[in-house]
Scaffold this motif. Structure first.
Motif, short mmCIF file in Angstrom:
data_model
loop_
_atom_site.label_atom_id
_atom_site.label_comp_id
_atom_site.label_asym_id
_atom_site.label_seq_id
_atom_site.Cartn_x
_atom_site.Cartn_y
_atom_site.Cartn_z
N GLU A 51 0.84 -1.19 0.00
CA GLU A 51 0.00 0.00 0.00
C GLU A 51 0.87 1.24 0.00
OE1 GLU A 51 -2.70 -0.11 3.27
OE2 GLU A 51 -3.85 -1.81 2.49
N LYS A 52 0.37 2.27 -0.63
CA LYS A 52 1.08 3.55 -0.67
C LYS A 52 0.64 4.41 0.50
CE LYS A 52 1.81 7.49 -3.80
NZ LYS A 52 1.42 8.07 -5.12
N ARG A 53 1.59 5.11 1.10
CA ARG A 53 1.25 6.00 2.20
C ARG A 53 2.18 7.21 2.18
NH1 ARG A 53 4.29 5.01 7.11
NH2 ARG A 53 2.46 5.40 8.41
N ILE A 54 1.84 8.21 3.00
CA ILE A 54 2.65 9.42 3.07
C ILE A 54 2.78 9.86 4.52
CG2 ILE A 54 0.64 10.90 2.68
CD1 ILE A 54 2.52 12.88 1.27
N THR A 55 3.96 10.30 4.90
CA THR A 55 4.19 10.88 6.23
C THR A 55 5.02 12.15 6.05
OG1 THR A 55 6.25 9.66 6.62
CG2 THR A 55 4.20 8.60 7.31
N HIS A 56 4.99 12.98 7.07
CA HIS A 56 5.77 14.22 7.02
C HIS A 56 7.26 13.93 6.93
CE1 HIS A 56 6.91 18.37 7.78
NE2 HIS A 56 7.71 17.95 8.74
N LYS A 65 1.91 -5.22 4.18
CA LYS A 65 0.87 -5.64 5.12
C LYS A 65 0.90 -7.15 5.34
CE LYS A 65 -1.31 -1.65 5.74
NZ LYS A 65 -1.56 -1.05 7.06
N ASN A 66 0.34 -7.55 6.49
CA ASN A 66 0.14 -8.97 6.83
C ASN A 66 1.46 -9.75 6.91
OD1 ASN A 66 -2.66 -8.41 6.66
ND2 ASN A 66 -2.63 -8.82 4.46
N LEU A 67 2.43 -9.20 7.62
CA LEU A 67 3.71 -9.88 7.79
C LEU A 67 3.69 -10.74 9.05
CD1 LEU A 67 4.42 -7.02 6.28
CD2 LEU A 67 6.74 -7.76 6.73
N PRO A 68 4.27 -11.93 9.00
CA PRO A 68 4.32 -12.79 10.19
C PRO A 68 5.34 -12.29 11.20
CG PRO A 68 5.48 -13.82 8.36
CD PRO A 68 4.83 -12.59 7.81
N GLY A 69 4.88 -11.92 12.38
CA GLY A 69 5.78 -11.52 13.45
C GLY A 69 6.43 -10.17 13.30
N TRP A 72 4.99 -2.60 10.49
CA TRP A 72 5.58 -1.34 10.04
C TRP A 72 6.85 -1.55 9.22
CZ3 TRP A 72 2.40 2.50 10.02
CH2 TRP A 72 1.37 2.55 10.98
N ILE A 73 6.76 -2.51 8.32
CA ILE A 73 7.86 -2.73 7.37
C ILE A 73 7.57 -1.90 6.12
CG2 ILE A 73 9.09 -4.40 5.95
CD1 ILE A 73 9.65 -4.63 8.95
N LEU A 74 8.45 -0.97 5.85
CA LEU A 74 8.25 -0.02 4.75
C LEU A 74 9.24 -0.28 3.62
CD1 LEU A 74 8.15 3.24 6.92
CD2 LEU A 74 6.24 1.70 6.41
N ILE A 75 8.92 0.28 2.48
CA ILE A 75 9.89 0.44 1.40
C ILE A 75 10.16 1.93 1.30
CG2 ILE A 75 10.39 0.11 -1.05
CD1 ILE A 75 8.51 -2.23 -1.11
N HIS A 76 11.37 2.33 1.67
CA HIS A 76 11.70 3.75 1.71
C HIS A 76 13.17 3.95 1.37
CE1 HIS A 76 14.03 3.60 5.48
NE2 HIS A 76 13.13 2.74 5.92
N PRO A 77 13.58 5.16 1.02
CA PRO A 77 14.97 5.41 0.63
C PRO A 77 15.97 5.17 1.76
CG PRO A 77 13.56 7.18 -0.16
CD PRO A 77 12.74 6.36 0.80
#
Length: 219
Positions: A51-56, A65-69, A72-77
């Motif tokens: 999913e795409k999201r945005i934060t400051h 989403k739906n990771l075992p254990g 808040w695992i992101l794909i980010h620079p």
């Protein structure tokens, strides 16, 4: 359709290639695999909702989403997995070492652009993570040759040309020179062939090993 991340695992980090519909989107860097331990391990292989999201703080990025254990695992620079990641995935345009890469923000922009294209066709977008399988010789030859091995390949071609010129010389040459030219031609051919089928992860691994051996040799 979905994204596919093919990983190469090393003790000090995890490098990957992120694909969509048969085309390479970017490379990735992650922490090494340490049994899915929070903050020190990359996440397990599997199929996850994206999913795409945005934060400051980070701007636009992606979340798995739906990771075992894990959560808040992101794909980010990021450019160095060991110092900048705690389980997340960082896209990079080029790998510069094990768990290291460059031009991460540019890679993130490219990935987000691809994500939006996929999302137009599919309501849900998934990421499948798996281990990079061993490539056959044809696939290896089709992969981009790393810069260092391009130089070796060029050197091999030059040496092969020199050896061939000596062997085909119209004048009589000493037997020792002819023998040397034969060895030169064979060695150059092997060097060229090996350089052609070396892929980026193997090139980085070789450089890491060379660097470590030099460190041990230093007084």
């Amino acid at each position: 359709m979905e994204f596919e991340l093919k990983r190469t695992y090393k003790p000090s980090g995890t490098n990957g290639a992120l694909w969509y519909d048969g085309s390479l989107v970017c490379h990735t860097i992650e922490l090494p695999w340490r049994e899915n331990k929070v903050n020190i391990s990359c996440i397990p292989e599997g199929r996850y909702l994206l999913e795409k999201r945005i934060t400051h703080e980070r701007g636009f990025h992606l979340i798995l989403k739906n990771l075992p254990g894990r959560s808040w695992i992101l794909i980010h620079p990021a450019n160095d997995a060991l110092t900048e990641l705690q389980g997340c995935i960082a896209p990079v345009m080029k790998l510069s070492g094990i768990g290291k890469g460059i031009h991460s923000r540019k890679a993130m922009d490219k990935l987000l652009e691809s994500f939006e294209e996929v999302q137009k066709e599919n309501e849900l977008v998934y990421l499948t993570i798996k281990k990079q399988s061993n490539m056959n010789i044809i696939k290896r030859a089709q992969q981009p040759t790393p810069k260092f091995f391009k130089k070796l390949r060029t050197a091999g071609l030059i040496l092969a040309a020199i050896g061939g010129a000596i062997l085909s010389a119209p004048i009589s040459l000493p037997a020792g020179v002819i023998t040397l030219a034969g060895y030169l031609t064979v060695g150059a051919s092997v060097l060229t062939a090996v350089s052609q089928v070396t892929v980026e992860n193997e090139s980085i691994d070789s450089k890491e090993k060379l660097s470590k051996s030099q460190d041990h040799a230093s007084p």
